[in-house]
Design a protein around this motif. Structure first.
Motif, mmCIF file in Angstrom:
data_model
loop_
_atom_site.group_PDB
_atom_site.id
_atom_site.type_symbol
_atom_site.label_atom_id
_atom_site.label_comp_id
_atom_site.label_asym_id
_atom_site.label_seq_id
_atom_site.Cartn_x
_atom_site.Cartn_y
_atom_site.Cartn_z
ATOM 1 N N LEU A 1 46.961 40.481 41.132
ATOM 2 C CA LEU A 1 45.729 39.820 41.464
ATOM 3 C C LEU A 1 44.998 40.586 40.074
ATOM 4 C CD1 LEU A 1 44.315 40.435 45.148
ATOM 5 C CD2 LEU A 1 44.934 38.053 43.812
ATOM 6 N N LEU A 2 45.663 41.820 39.658
ATOM 7 C CA LEU A 2 44.991 41.980 38.978
ATOM 8 C C LEU A 2 45.633 41.616 37.466
ATOM 9 C CD1 LEU A 2 44.710 45.702 39.463
ATOM 10 C CD2 LEU A 2 42.899 44.698 39.394
ATOM 11 N N LEU A 3 46.785 40.887 37.383
ATOM 12 C CA LEU A 3 47.273 40.362 36.349
ATOM 13 C C LEU A 3 47.020 39.175 36.313
ATOM 14 C CD1 LEU A 3 49.902 40.851 34.235
ATOM 15 C CD2 LEU A 3 51.461 39.950 36.564
ATOM 16 N N LEU A 4 46.761 37.840 37.266
ATOM 17 C CA LEU A 4 45.983 37.257 37.488
ATOM 18 C C LEU A 4 44.824 37.142 36.816
ATOM 19 C CD1 LEU A 4 47.613 35.734 40.883
ATOM 20 C CD2 LEU A 4 48.569 34.904 37.905
ATOM 21 N N SER A 5 44.092 38.084 37.546
ATOM 22 C CA SER A 5 42.457 38.201 36.906
ATOM 23 C C SER A 5 42.797 37.994 35.701
ATOM 24 C CB SER A 5 41.409 39.009 37.412
ATOM 25 O OG SER A 5 41.211 38.865 39.178
ATOM 26 N N GLY A 6 42.903 39.104 34.968
ATOM 27 C CA GLY A 6 43.681 39.828 32.888
ATOM 28 C C GLY A 6 44.006 38.553 32.064
ATOM 29 N N PHE A 7 44.466 37.911 32.795
ATOM 30 C CA PHE A 7 45.194 36.681 32.218
ATOM 31 C C PHE A 7 44.210 35.272 32.513
ATOM 32 C CE2 PHE A 7 50.031 37.869 32.778
ATOM 33 C CZ PHE A 7 50.073 38.230 30.886
ATOM 34 N N GLN A 8 43.826 35.442 33.820
ATOM 35 C CA GLN A 8 42.605 34.409 33.103
ATOM 36 C C GLN A 8 41.729 34.201 32.957
ATOM 37 O OE1 GLN A 8 40.817 34.586 37.196
ATOM 38 N NE2 GLN A 8 39.439 32.261 37.050
ATOM 39 N N TYR A 9 40.770 35.934 32.591
ATOM 40 C CA TYR A 9 39.307 36.341 31.459
ATOM 41 C C TYR A 9 39.923 36.120 30.394
ATOM 42 C CZ TYR A 9 36.336 39.185 29.026
ATOM 43 O OH TYR A 9 34.789 40.560 29.233
ATOM 44 N N LEU A 10 41.574 36.644 29.625
ATOM 45 C CA LEU A 10 41.935 36.258 28.261
ATOM 46 C C LEU A 10 42.026 34.975 28.439
ATOM 47 C CD1 LEU A 10 44.747 39.347 28.258
ATOM 48 C CD2 LEU A 10 42.247 39.869 26.967
ATOM 49 N N ASN A 11 43.033 33.923 28.940
ATOM 50 C CA ASN A 11 42.385 32.859 28.692
ATOM 51 C C ASN A 11 41.184 32.002 28.427
ATOM 52 O OD1 ASN A 11 43.660 30.232 28.100
ATOM 53 N ND2 ASN A 11 42.782 29.625 30.325
ATOM 54 N N GLN A 12 39.759 32.687 29.334
ATOM 55 C CA GLN A 12 38.750 32.238 29.085
ATOM 56 C C GLN A 12 38.227 32.631 27.815
ATOM 57 O OE1 GLN A 12 36.527 32.825 33.059
ATOM 58 N NE2 GLN A 12 37.685 31.160 34.004
ATOM 59 N N MET A 13 38.230 34.048 27.736
ATOM 60 C CA MET A 13 38.089 34.323 26.711
ATOM 61 C C MET A 13 37.789 33.627 25.254
ATOM 62 S SD MET A 13 35.828 36.234 24.909
ATOM 63 C CE MET A 13 35.156 36.979 25.767
ATOM 64 N N TRP B 1 33.056 37.311 38.109
ATOM 65 C CA TRP B 1 32.321 36.578 39.589
ATOM 66 C C TRP B 1 33.294 35.843 39.920
ATOM 67 C CZ3 TRP B 1 30.493 40.270 42.481
ATOM 68 C CH2 TRP B 1 29.610 40.593 42.413
ATOM 69 N N GLU B 2 34.445 34.829 38.521
ATOM 70 C CA GLU B 2 34.611 33.702 38.567
ATOM 71 C C GLU B 2 36.748 34.479 38.450
ATOM 72 O OE1 GLU B 2 33.750 31.536 35.560
ATOM 73 O OE2 GLU B 2 32.119 30.697 36.816
ATOM 74 N N LEU B 3 37.173 35.512 38.413
ATOM 75 C CA LEU B 3 38.258 35.604 38.596
ATOM 76 C C LEU B 3 38.868 35.434 39.968
ATOM 77 C CD1 LEU B 3 37.549 39.117 36.369
ATOM 78 C CD2 LEU B 3 38.363 36.706 35.972
ATOM 79 N N PHE B 4 39.900 35.628 39.903
ATOM 80 C CA PHE B 4 41.184 35.467 41.311
ATOM 81 C C PHE B 4 40.987 36.729 42.010
ATOM 82 C CE2 PHE B 4 43.910 32.638 38.537
ATOM 83 C CZ PHE B 4 43.733 31.551 38.866
ATOM 84 N N GLY B 5 40.920 37.667 41.163
ATOM 85 C CA GLY B 5 41.269 39.286 41.965
ATOM 86 C C GLY B 5 39.283 39.167 42.875
ATOM 87 N N VAL B 6 38.746 39.469 41.997
ATOM 88 C CA VAL B 6 36.968 38.878 42.631
ATOM 89 C C VAL B 6 36.756 38.087 43.609
ATOM 90 C CG1 VAL B 6 34.702 39.059 42.385
ATOM 91 C CG2 VAL B 6 35.928 39.807 40.720
ATOM 92 N N PHE C 1 38.932 37.352 45.779
ATOM 93 C CA PHE C 1 39.723 37.056 46.927
ATOM 94 C C PHE C 1 39.411 38.245 47.742
ATOM 95 C CE2 PHE C 1 42.894 39.904 48.863
ATOM 96 C CZ PHE C 1 44.110 38.426 49.096
ATOM 97 N N VAL C 2 38.782 39.536 46.770
ATOM 98 C CA VAL C 2 37.788 40.319 47.435
ATOM 99 C C VAL C 2 37.139 39.536 48.617
ATOM 100 C CG1 VAL C 2 36.532 42.577 47.417
ATOM 101 C CG2 VAL C 2 38.722 42.144 46.371
ATOM 102 N N LEU D 1 36.337 36.673 49.815
ATOM 103 C CA LEU D 1 37.010 35.882 50.240
ATOM 104 C C LEU D 1 36.215 35.688 51.597
ATOM 105 C CD1 LEU D 1 38.827 32.799 50.508
ATOM 106 C CD2 LEU D 1 40.429 34.544 51.396
ATOM 107 N N PRO D 2 36.212 36.580 52.413
ATOM 108 C CA PRO D 2 35.423 37.020 53.637
ATOM 109 C C PRO D 2 33.874 36.202 53.610
ATOM 110 C CG PRO D 2 37.238 38.524 54.017
ATOM 111 C CD PRO D 2 37.249 38.028 52.279
ATOM 112 N N TYR D 3 33.513 36.806 53.008
ATOM 113 C CA TYR D 3 31.831 37.184 52.444
ATOM 114 C C TYR D 3 31.944 35.164 52.056
ATOM 115 C CZ TYR D 3 28.012 36.576 50.526
ATOM 116 O OH TYR D 3 26.091 35.732 50.213
ATOM 117 N N THR D 4 32.940 34.507 51.449
ATOM 118 C CA THR D 4 32.418 33.129 51.303
ATOM 119 C C THR D 4 33.179 32.647 52.573
ATOM 120 O OG1 THR D 4 33.649 33.824 49.611
ATOM 121 C CG2 THR D 4 33.412 31.673 50.148
ATOM 122 N N LEU D 5 33.828 32.954 53.077
ATOM 123 C CA LEU D 5 34.550 32.000 54.682
ATOM 124 C C LEU D 5 33.052 32.002 55.677
ATOM 125 C CD1 LEU D 5 38.039 32.524 55.192
ATOM 126 C CD2 LEU D 5 37.344 30.481 54.101
#
Length: 301
Positions: free
Chosen positions: A131-143, A209-214, A216-217, A219-223
């Motif tokens: 999750l941290l790896l995917l979030s990092g790639f996602q952040y760098l891609n968006q930036m 707040w849009e990162l995969f890791g956040v 996922f954490v 997710l219970p609240y969202t559901l």
């Protein structure tokens, strides 16, 4: 000229035979050429406690701190390795299977390397790392996308005109004689750029707040929030038959028109109100609206 078939066949058979000659037995990968049970001085039917006692007895005798003899040190390493194999139920079962089925060389070897060199990390740690790896790639891609979009916007005449207008506003409507129509000073341009709020469609600054890791954490609240929202909707509009609130009617209208939220927010309030009053979430009203739009489009042509 290619070699005859008989010669090719003899070569293939020779390679296979040599391969099996040089491949050590499947049990050798555990305790080399020795037998793990013999190293500990126990039988194959020995219990875990018996194996443990045998190991402690041998370790006291051959431990490098107790016995400085180099041969004794080598024996201690072998005994410790045998104990590591036999003390664990899974690896002992694999070893016993290799003894009973020595002909299954490749299968036994694969099981050994899977047990000793396979993935033994806690799955939870792997999940967090992923999750941290995917979030990092996602952040760098968006930036990266946002910075590229900003650089493209800064090269347009419209952006430069906005900078000039902002400069005149800061200077009280007077342009600096020093610059006149020449290119704006880079420092001034950077200061003015920071004051401009660029709204670039399709690219925005990365939000935590849009990162995969956040997500996922949360997710219970969202559901839970989604279930609560659906429950309230069912109770209010399906069971109690209450009239739709403005926000909910807007949501139904936007969903019927398949309009993204950003585009809906840019529509003027009078148009929104007209669309909501048409009750487009009802099939007959939506079909009438579509027919009306088609007629209007043909008339404009």
């Amino acid at each position: 000229m290619s070699p005859p078939a008989s010669s090719r066949w003899r070569t293939t058979v020779s390679v296979i035979v040599l391969s099996f000659l040089f491949i050590s037995p499947a049990t050798a990968i555990y305790c080399d050429e020795d037998d793990c049970y013999d190293l500990l001085g126990v039988t194959q039917s020995a219990t875990v406690s018996e194996i443990k006692k045998a190991y402690y007895k041998l370790s006291l005798k051959h431990h490098p701190d107790k016995n400085p003899d180099p041969e004794s040190k080598k024996l201690f390493v072998k005994v410790a390795n045998a104990y590591e194999i036999l003390k664990d139920e899974a690896t002992r079962e694999q070893y016993d299977y290799a003894i009973a089925h020595p002909e299954e060389v490749f299968y036994n070897t694969a099981r050994y390397y899977q047990a000793y060199y396979g993935h033994k990390t806690d799955p939870r740690i792997v999940l967090v790392g992923l999750l941290l790896l995917l979030s990092g790639f996602q952040y760098l891609n968006q930036m990266s996308r946002y910075q590229q979009a900003v650089e493209m916007v800064k090269k347009t005449p419209a952006y430069k005109n906005k900078l000039r207008a902002l400069e005149l506003e800061r200077n009280g409507g007077l342009s600096s004689k020093k610059k006149n129509n020449r290119q704006m000073d880079k420092k001034v341009e950077e200061d003015l750029s920071n004051e401009l709020q660029l709204d670039i469609k399709g690219a925005h600054q990365p939000c935590i707040w849009e990162l995969f890791g956040v997500q996922f954490v949360l997710l219970p609240y969202t559901l839970g929030k989604l279930l609560l929202w659906n429950g309230c909707w069912l109770w209010r509009y399906k069971l109690k038959k209450a009239p739709y609130a403005w926000e909910d009617a807007s949501y139904l209208t936007r969903r019927s028109l398949r309009v993204p939220l950003e585009q809906w927010e840019n529509i003027d309030e009078s148009t929104k109100e007209d669309l909501v009053q048409r009750r487009l979430w009802e099939k007959s009203n939506f079909e009438s609206y579509v027919a009306e739009m088609r007629k209007d489009s043909k008339r404009r042509r």
